[in-house]
Design an enzyme around this catalytic site. Structure first.
Site, short mmCIF file in Angstrom:
data_model
loop_
_atom_site.label_atom_id
_atom_site.label_comp_id
_atom_site.label_asym_id
_atom_site.label_seq_id
_atom_site.Cartn_x
_atom_site.Cartn_y
_atom_site.Cartn_z
CB THR A 57 29.18 -49.84 -51.22
OG1 THR A 57 28.63 -50.52 -51.40
CG2 THR A 57 29.49 -50.26 -49.93
NE ARG A 64 25.34 -58.09 -56.74
CZ ARG A 64 26.61 -57.71 -56.04
NH1 ARG A 64 25.87 -56.79 -54.89
NH2 ARG A 64 27.41 -57.28 -56.74
CB VAL A 65 24.11 -61.78 -51.74
CG1 VAL A 65 25.72 -61.84 -50.41
CG2 VAL A 65 23.03 -62.69 -51.19
N1 ASP Z 1 30.84 -54.14 -53.29
C1 ASP Z 1 29.05 -53.91 -53.70
C2 ASP Z 1 28.10 -54.84 -53.88
O1 ASP Z 1 28.57 -55.23 -54.61
C3 ASP Z 1 28.94 -52.41 -53.92
C4 ASP Z 1 29.53 -51.57 -53.90
O2 ASP Z 1 30.70 -51.10 -53.48
O3 ASP Z 1 30.07 -50.60 -55.08
O4 ASP Z 1 27.04 -54.79 -53.40
#
Ligand code: ASP
Length: 303
Positions: free
Chosen positions: A169, A196-197
């Protein structure tokens, strides 16, 4: 005075190749500052969405069914206005769609097919967001699962933990003349159940901006949602903590509340102070202060 901080996600490689894209993103953000803080945050994130190196836009991880579903958001600290998309497909710049939601709809969050349709009717061209590298990673994981073989893979990258090219991300916080903004974009977690969110499009969870401070988070989205970590960072800075202390305290709290939760946080406040902390193997960050890139800023790693 202005500050642009860009992160490439937890467990993302800090090698030169990755750092160069992060630097380019910070510079693009700074270059757009004259147009506005949201422009700066959006332009920085767009650079990262275009790169196959990061888990956002074109580099997004695939879900259980081999599709890309992305979350993105943008928030204006001065007005408190927020825009986000969740589980959007087939667009190259989810962060720009999030900005359109903020500026041109009465809503704050569009999800799923509705978000994709909104983007396409607003002129976004349909694209295949599945990069060859991520398709290969997904196929390998699926084949191993079919054979009953387990393979230790990162939930963030879908890659073996020792992979030479981990990614995750992306996010950005911007400070300019006392005002703040934040933006974030992600493909979410590898092999997630379709629909999924994560925390990225949830204000107060993975992102927040107020007149007080701007925060962007990365890591296990479910943990950031349950702990409302970005909102917690804001409350700490409001109480007078330095953004660095606030980031560290919030990371420690995340670890206490959700054992094993991996994460990273970047923060800037209204005084132009900033901080970053994480508890992952690596968390590359590019910092640009007053138009000059700083090579010496390294996020604090907590155990
Ligand atoms: N936070 C993001 C999510 O869970 C993934 C990440 O930042 O690693 O969608």
């Amino acid at each position: 005075m202005s500050i642009v901080i860009v992160h490439g996600g937890v467990e993302t490689s800090s090698s030169l190749q990755f750092r160069e894209v992060l630097r380019a993103a910070a510079l693009a953000g700074h270059g757009a500052l004259e147009a506005g803080l949201l422009d700066a945050a959006e332009e920085a994130v767009k650079i990262l969405e275009e790169s196959p190196l990061f888990n956002a836009g074109y580099g997004s991880v695939l879900n259980r069914d081999g599709d890309v579903e992305m979350d993105a958001s943008i928030m204006d600290g001065t007005t408190g206005k927020f825009g986000a998309v969740a589980a959007i497909r087939s667009v190259s710049h989810p962060v720009s769609v999030a900005r359109l939601v903020l500026e041109e709809t009465p809503h704050v969050l569009l999800a799923g097919q509705g978000a994709t349709d909104f983007a396409l009717t607003r002129g976004f061209l349909p694209v295949d967001s599945r990069s060859p590298g991520m398709v290969e990673t997904w196929q390998r994981a699926r084949d191993r699962a079919k054979q009953g073989l387990s393979q230790e893979t990162s939930p963030f990258t879908g890659l073996p933990p020792d992979s030479a090219k981990p990614c995750d991300t992306v996010g950005c916080v911007v400070f300019h003349d006392g005002r703040l903004a934040a933006a974030s974009s992600t493909g979410g977690s590898f092999m997630k159940i379709p629909g999924r969110v994560g925390d990225t499009p949830i204000p107060g969870a993975g992102i927040f901006a107020s007149p007080n401070c701007a925060t962007a988070c990365t890591g296990l989205g479910e943990a950031f949602i349950e702990t409302l970590t970005a909102n917690y960072v804001d409350s700490l800075v409001k109480k007078g903590l330095h953004p660095q202390e606030a980031a560290e305290k919030a990371m420690a709290r995340l670890g206490e509340r959700r054992a094993g939760a991996v994460g990273g946080i970047i923060v800037a406040d209204h005084q132009g102070r900033f901080g970053a902390a994480h508890n992952s193997r690596s968390f590359p960050v590019a910092l640009l202060v007053k138009g000059g890139l700083s090579e010496s800023f390294i996020p604090r790693k907590l155990n």
